[in-house]
Design an enzyme around this catalytic site. Sequence first.
Site, PDB file in Angstrom:
ATOM      1  N   TYR A 157       0.836  -1.197   0.214  1.00 27.94           N
ATOM      2  CA  TYR A 157      -0.233   0.245   0.102  1.00 27.94           C
ATOM      3  C   TYR A 157       1.117   1.156   0.026  1.00 27.94           C
ATOM      4  O   TYR A 157       1.068   2.783  -0.755  1.00 27.94           O
ATOM      5  CB  TYR A 157      -0.783   0.272   1.060  1.00 27.94           C
ATOM      6  CG  TYR A 157      -2.013   1.732   0.831  1.00 27.94           C
ATOM      7  CD1 TYR A 157      -3.608   0.763  -0.194  1.00 27.94           C
ATOM      8  CD2 TYR A 157      -2.105   2.208   1.958  1.00 27.94           C
ATOM      9  CE1 TYR A 157      -4.321   1.433  -0.290  1.00 27.94           C
ATOM     10  CE2 TYR A 157      -3.554   2.446   1.848  1.00 27.94           C
ATOM     11  CZ  TYR A 157      -4.175   2.575   1.265  1.00 27.94           C
ATOM     12  OH  TYR A 157      -5.804   3.804   0.377  1.00 27.94           O
ATOM     13  N   LYS A 164      -3.487   8.345   2.815  1.00 29.31           N
ATOM     14  CA  LYS A 164      -4.346   7.767   4.063  1.00 29.31           C
ATOM     15  C   LYS A 164      -4.134   8.781   5.457  1.00 29.31           C
ATOM     16  O   LYS A 164      -5.267   8.753   6.439  1.00 29.31           O
ATOM     17  CB  LYS A 164      -4.842   6.727   4.030  1.00 29.31           C
ATOM     18  CG  LYS A 164      -5.278   5.702   2.835  1.00 29.31           C
ATOM     19  CD  LYS A 164      -6.716   6.922   1.970  1.00 29.31           C
ATOM     20  CE  LYS A 164      -7.561   5.776   0.933  1.00 29.31           C
ATOM     21  NZ  LYS A 164      -8.398   6.946   0.220  1.00 29.31           N
TER      22      LYS A 164
HETATM   23  P1  NAD Z   1     -12.276   3.233  -7.948  1.00 31.20           P
HETATM   24  O1  NAD Z   1     -11.289   2.652  -8.813  1.00 31.20           O
HETATM   25  O2  NAD Z   1     -13.968   2.781  -8.089  1.00 31.20           O
HETATM   26  O3  NAD Z   1     -12.699   5.371  -7.499  1.00 31.20           O
HETATM   27  C1  NAD Z   1     -11.588   5.635  -7.825  1.00 31.20           C
HETATM   28  C2  NAD Z   1     -11.691   6.871  -8.445  1.00 31.20           C
HETATM   29  O4  NAD Z   1     -11.405   7.824  -7.742  1.00 31.20           O
HETATM   30  C3  NAD Z   1     -12.512   6.550  -9.162  1.00 31.20           C
HETATM   31  O5  NAD Z   1     -14.232   7.212  -9.503  1.00 31.20           O
HETATM   32  C4  NAD Z   1     -11.549   7.779 -10.078  1.00 31.20           C
HETATM   33  O6  NAD Z   1     -11.896   9.028 -11.167  1.00 31.20           O
HETATM   34  C5  NAD Z   1     -10.968   9.217  -9.054  1.00 31.20           C
HETATM   35  N1  NAD Z   1     -10.075  10.208  -9.239  1.00 31.20           N
HETATM   36  C6  NAD Z   1      -8.727   9.542  -9.457  1.00 31.20           C
HETATM   37  N2  NAD Z   1      -7.677  10.793  -9.033  1.00 31.20           N
HETATM   38  C7  NAD Z   1      -8.892  12.053  -9.456  1.00 31.20           C
HETATM   39  C8  NAD Z   1      -8.577  12.922  -9.555  1.00 31.20           C
HETATM   40  N3  NAD Z   1      -7.651  14.033  -9.812  1.00 31.20           N
HETATM   41  N4  NAD Z   1     -10.334  14.367  -9.646  1.00 31.20           N
HETATM   42  C9  NAD Z   1     -10.927  13.210  -9.286  1.00 31.20           C
HETATM   43  N5  NAD Z   1     -11.520  12.604  -9.405  1.00 31.20           N
HETATM   44  C10 NAD Z   1     -10.268  11.228  -8.741  1.00 31.20           C
HETATM   45  O7  NAD Z   1     -11.863   2.831  -6.921  1.00 31.20           O
HETATM   46  P2  NAD Z   1     -12.390   2.434  -5.227  1.00 31.20           P
HETATM   47  O8  NAD Z   1     -11.479   1.700  -4.584  1.00 31.20           O
HETATM   48  O9  NAD Z   1     -14.664   2.437  -5.444  1.00 31.20           O
HETATM   49  O10 NAD Z   1     -12.261   4.761  -4.741  1.00 31.20           O
HETATM   50  C11 NAD Z   1     -12.910   5.295  -3.958  1.00 31.20           C
HETATM   51  C12 NAD Z   1     -12.179   5.617  -3.327  1.00 31.20           C
HETATM   52  O11 NAD Z   1     -12.461   4.408  -1.741  1.00 31.20           O
HETATM   53  C13 NAD Z   1     -10.852   6.087  -2.530  1.00 31.20           C
HETATM   54  O12 NAD Z   1      -9.941   7.522  -1.950  1.00 31.20           O
HETATM   55  C14 NAD Z   1      -9.968   4.856  -2.288  1.00 31.20           C
HETATM   56  O13 NAD Z   1      -8.829   4.964  -1.520  1.00 31.20           O
HETATM   57  C15 NAD Z   1     -11.112   4.437  -0.780  1.00 31.20           C
HETATM   58  N6  NAD Z   1     -11.138   2.417  -0.871  1.00 31.20           N
HETATM   59  C16 NAD Z   1     -11.471   1.427  -1.634  1.00 31.20           C
HETATM   60  C17 NAD Z   1     -10.607   0.771  -0.959  1.00 31.20           C
HETATM   61  C18 NAD Z   1     -10.753  -0.639  -2.136  1.00 31.20           C
HETATM   62  O14 NAD Z   1     -10.806  -1.740  -1.206  1.00 31.20           O
HETATM   63  N7  NAD Z   1     -11.680  -0.860  -3.000  1.00 31.20           N
HETATM   64  C19 NAD Z   1     -10.885  -0.071   0.468  1.00 31.20           C
HETATM   65  C20 NAD Z   1     -10.899   1.373   1.164  1.00 31.20           C
HETATM   66  C21 NAD Z   1     -10.463   2.797   0.749  1.00 31.20           C
HETATM   67  O1  0WE Z   2      -6.569   2.300  -1.748  1.00 30.64           O
HETATM   68  C1  0WE Z   2      -7.152   1.943  -2.634  1.00 30.64           C
HETATM   69  C2  0WE Z   2      -6.577   2.020  -3.082  1.00 30.64           C
HETATM   70  C3  0WE Z   2      -5.681   3.750  -4.003  1.00 30.64           C
HETATM   71  C4  0WE Z   2      -4.891   3.025  -5.060  1.00 30.64           C
HETATM   72  C5  0WE Z   2      -5.252   2.420  -6.552  1.00 30.64           C
HETATM   73  C6  0WE Z   2      -4.968   2.457  -7.478  1.00 30.64           C
HETATM   74  C7  0WE Z   2      -4.213   1.085  -8.965  1.00 30.64           C
HETATM   75  C8  0WE Z   2      -4.355   2.083 -10.161  1.00 30.64           C
HETATM   76  C9  0WE Z   2      -4.170   4.519  -5.479  1.00 30.64           C
HETATM   77  N1  0WE Z   2      -4.040   4.500  -6.827  1.00 30.64           N
HETATM   78  C10 0WE Z   2      -4.306   3.440  -8.141  1.00 30.64           C
HETATM   79  N2  0WE Z   2      -2.985   3.860  -8.892  1.00 30.64           N
HETATM   80  C11 0WE Z   2      -3.221   3.477 -10.135  1.00 30.64           C
HETATM   81  O2  0WE Z   2      -2.729   3.370 -11.271  1.00 30.64           O
HETATM   82  N3  0WE Z   2      -7.399   0.968  -1.263  1.00 30.64           N
HETATM   83  C12 0WE Z   2      -7.533   0.476  -0.711  1.00 30.64           C
HETATM   84  C13 0WE Z   2      -7.298  -0.286  -2.476  1.00 30.64           C
HETATM   85  C14 0WE Z   2      -6.030  -1.330  -2.122  1.00 30.64           C
HETATM   86  O3  0WE Z   2      -5.107  -0.313  -2.737  1.00 30.64           O
HETATM   87  C15 0WE Z   2      -4.473  -1.401  -2.898  1.00 30.64           C
HETATM   88  C16 0WE Z   2      -4.687  -2.298  -1.564  1.00 30.64           C
HETATM   89  C17 0WE Z   2      -5.445  -2.160  -1.428  1.00 30.64           C
HETATM   90  C18 0WE Z   2      -7.272  -2.976  -0.255  1.00 30.64           C
HETATM   91  C19 0WE Z   2      -2.623  -1.186  -3.186  1.00 30.64           C
HETATM   92  C20 0WE Z   2      -1.740  -2.306  -2.502  1.00 30.64           C
HETATM   93  C21 0WE Z   2      -1.865  -3.431  -1.006  1.00 30.64           C
HETATM   94  C22 0WE Z   2      -3.628  -3.058  -0.915  1.00 30.64           C
END
Ligand code: NAD
Ligand code: 0WE
Length: 263
Positions: A157, A164
């Site tokens: 991560y 975060k």
């Molecule tokens: P996702 O890819 O569906 O959403 C990420 C969003 O970020 C996308 O809609 C993308 O367009 C937007 N984004 C990135 N750069 C941007 C920019 N410069 N301007 C505007 N928008 C931008 O993935 P997700 O997992 O739904 O992520 C949403 C949030 O949830 C993130 O903050 C992520 O860190 C958090 N999160 C995700 C997980 C997971 O496991 N997927 C777990 C905990 C928290």
């Molecule tokens: O917050 C996230 C996703 C964060 C994320 C993911 C990407 C993939 C594509 C941020 N930037 C990018 N850039 C890219 O180009 N999560 C909580 C999901 C997530 O991501 C991980 C995790 C988990 C959980 C990455 C490594 C290890 C665990």
Amino acid sequence: MGILDGKKALVTGVASNRSIAWGIAQALYSQGAEVALTYQNDKLKSRVQQCAEACGNGPTMPLDVTSGEDIANAFAELGKHWDGLDILVHAVGFAPREELEGSFVDNTTRDGWSLSQDISAYSFAALAKAARPMMQGRNASLLTLTYLGGERAVPNYNVMGPAKAALEASVRYMAQDLGAEGIRVNGISAGPVRTLAASGIGDFRRMLDYNAAAAPLKRNIGIDEIGNAGAFLASDLASGITGEILHVDCGFHAIALGGNEAG
Ligand code: NAD
Ligand code: 0WE
């Protein structure tokens, strides 16, 4: 009768029907809120417009959070549709993919650090600044999405962890700053979900399996469950809750040593 009847919500971060933001938008809508959606770029425009049609046909607008001009334009546009805003959902995060693997110390760059802090942490305060005038006098609520990697070191991560951590500290500082205006600020720390942001992360499947095995509820979280928690936090049912990070992760944060079955 929903818990959000009459409320107006702006939701950022919808990129697909797997997005956490989409789970939240649907839950807000089903609890009676009107929902506006933003999309990061033109590539996502038509998909986000389809999502908007599925949740009440509210306004949609472009918003890249790295652009101050985009932020100003988005709220100017929103102001043409609505005279106030009750709920803002920040579900945006990004770091360069090559910095989300291997050695944190070796692979983190100054540019990657800055970009991830800008998009994943600063943008929440920037959106709050722009939303503030529309949120006066209506018990408004701000919500962001975070992950356990901001509290503890999670393999790969990496640079997103400090982003975060900054985001979670911002929740507390924003809560302190905005509380006197009746504006609450909270975060949901979600368990892992296979979204676009998770695709391409090496071994994500293994991590999901590990989480499901170790979590008290013995399964992974769904975006509908994250959405329901978001609807609660944004509602007047949570009127006494601000500066809080709520774990919505099937209990994974609460255990150590992997539970009984994990390995
Ligand atoms: P996702 O890819 O569906 O959403 C990420 C969003 O970020 C996308 O809609 C993308 O367009 C937007 N984004 C990135 N750069 C941007 C920019 N410069 N301007 C505007 N928008 C931008 O993935 P997700 O997992 O739904 O992520 C949403 C949030 O949830 C993130 O903050 C992520 O860190 C958090 N999160 C995700 C997980 C997971 O496991 N997927 C777990 C905990 C928290
Ligand atoms: O917050 C996230 C996703 C964060 C994320 C993911 C990407 C993939 C594509 C941020 N930037 C990018 N850039 C890219 O180009 N999560 C909580 C999901 C997530 O991501 C991980 C995790 C988990 C959980 C990455 C490594 C290890 C665990």
